[in-house]
Design a protein around this motif. Sequence first.
Motif, mmCIF file in Angstrom:
data_model
loop_
_atom_site.group_PDB
_atom_site.id
_atom_site.type_symbol
_atom_site.label_atom_id
_atom_site.label_comp_id
_atom_site.label_asym_id
_atom_site.label_seq_id
_atom_site.Cartn_x
_atom_site.Cartn_y
_atom_site.Cartn_z
ATOM 1 N N UNK A 14 0.659 -1.229 -0.206
ATOM 2 C CA UNK A 14 -0.124 -0.059 0.029
ATOM 3 C C UNK A 14 1.071 1.237 0.029
ATOM 4 N N UNK A 15 0.867 2.062 -0.957
ATOM 5 C CA UNK A 15 1.618 3.155 -1.311
ATOM 6 C C UNK A 15 1.015 4.327 -1.210
ATOM 7 N N UNK A 16 0.541 4.923 -0.063
ATOM 8 C CA UNK A 16 -0.446 6.036 0.215
ATOM 9 C C UNK A 16 -1.666 5.691 -0.060
ATOM 10 N N UNK A 17 -2.302 6.167 -1.268
ATOM 11 C CA UNK A 17 -3.689 5.775 -1.480
ATOM 12 C C UNK A 17 -3.827 4.795 -2.802
ATOM 13 N N UNK A 18 -2.465 4.285 -3.018
ATOM 14 C CA UNK A 18 -2.675 3.160 -4.032
ATOM 15 C C UNK A 18 -2.120 1.956 -3.930
ATOM 16 N N UNK A 19 -2.915 0.756 -4.172
ATOM 17 C CA UNK A 19 -2.159 -0.500 -3.947
ATOM 18 C C UNK A 19 -1.343 -0.983 -5.110
ATOM 19 N N UNK A 20 -0.213 -1.464 -4.887
ATOM 20 C CA UNK A 20 0.693 -1.676 -6.188
ATOM 21 C C UNK A 20 1.188 -3.074 -5.980
ATOM 22 N N UNK A 21 1.006 -3.848 -7.079
ATOM 23 C CA UNK A 21 1.426 -5.314 -7.259
ATOM 24 C C UNK A 21 2.498 -5.280 -8.446
ATOM 25 N N UNK A 22 3.789 -5.977 -8.228
ATOM 26 C CA UNK A 22 4.547 -6.162 -9.391
ATOM 27 C C UNK A 22 5.008 -7.480 -9.211
ATOM 28 N N UNK A 23 4.983 -8.323 -10.150
ATOM 29 C CA UNK A 23 5.566 -9.657 -10.262
ATOM 30 C C UNK A 23 6.088 -9.979 -11.805
ATOM 31 N N UNK A 24 7.075 -10.598 -11.776
ATOM 32 C CA UNK A 24 7.681 -11.426 -13.221
ATOM 33 C C UNK A 24 6.783 -12.517 -13.572
ATOM 34 N N UNK A 25 5.938 -13.032 -12.908
ATOM 35 C CA UNK A 25 5.099 -14.200 -13.411
ATOM 36 C C UNK A 25 3.713 -13.853 -13.731
ATOM 37 N N UNK A 27 0.680 -10.340 -13.942
ATOM 38 C CA UNK A 27 0.714 -9.020 -14.501
ATOM 39 C C UNK A 27 0.968 -7.932 -13.421
ATOM 40 N N UNK A 28 1.589 -6.958 -13.595
ATOM 41 C CA UNK A 28 1.653 -5.946 -12.597
ATOM 42 C C UNK A 28 0.323 -5.043 -12.727
ATOM 43 N N UNK A 29 0.069 -4.485 -11.548
ATOM 44 C CA UNK A 29 -0.835 -3.685 -11.637
ATOM 45 C C UNK A 29 -0.994 -2.637 -10.498
ATOM 46 N N UNK A 30 -1.836 -1.593 -10.472
ATOM 47 C CA UNK A 30 -1.909 -0.726 -9.463
ATOM 48 C C UNK A 30 -3.112 -0.268 -9.511
ATOM 49 N N UNK A 31 -3.954 -0.037 -8.360
ATOM 50 C CA UNK A 31 -5.410 0.561 -7.961
ATOM 51 C C UNK A 31 -5.413 1.547 -6.943
ATOM 52 N N UNK A 57 -9.300 -8.142 -5.872
ATOM 53 C CA UNK A 57 -9.656 -6.927 -5.493
ATOM 54 C C UNK A 57 -10.538 -6.441 -6.623
ATOM 55 N N UNK A 58 -12.026 -6.391 -6.358
ATOM 56 C CA UNK A 58 -12.984 -5.967 -7.360
ATOM 57 C C UNK A 58 -13.223 -4.612 -7.217
#
Length: 149
Positions: A14-25, A27-31, A57-58
């Motif tokens: 959780x980076x401030x107001x954003x959820x960040x997900x990063x993966x080599x396997x 997809x990367x995403x942020x919401x 996360x819907x």
Amino acid sequence: MHLPMAEDSGHIELDGDVIRYASTTYSDWMIRVEDLRIIGEATNQNGPFADDYFLCFATGPSMWYEASFYADGRDTFLADLGARLGITFQLGLSLSTDFASRILWPAELENEPMFKFQDVPSKTVVGRLLGSMRNEQTYCDRVLDALQK
């Protein structure tokens, strides 16, 4: 129990107001946290050779994001997001080895299934003899109704 390497499963924070997900396997995403409508957990039959447990996360009726349960930073992320939402996440599918899902938030939907899972019939003779090899994951009707409001 399946315990993949953290770098294969990604990193979530959780980076401030954003959820960040990063993966080599995966997809990367942020919401943005404000875009969250439903948070859940889901399992599949991929273990022990691949990740089989995901946080979901819907954000709307046609989109959800998934992060591997085994992602680096998961515990800190869940504590931070829980504090932000005023809840303590109670994960409950860690022993599941089949297709299953469960809503964690919001409270009015908690513990209900998030998804329905349906085998997709094979179109080939050999595939029909072996049985379904694919599964389709879609929102449960109650979730879809809640997301369309």
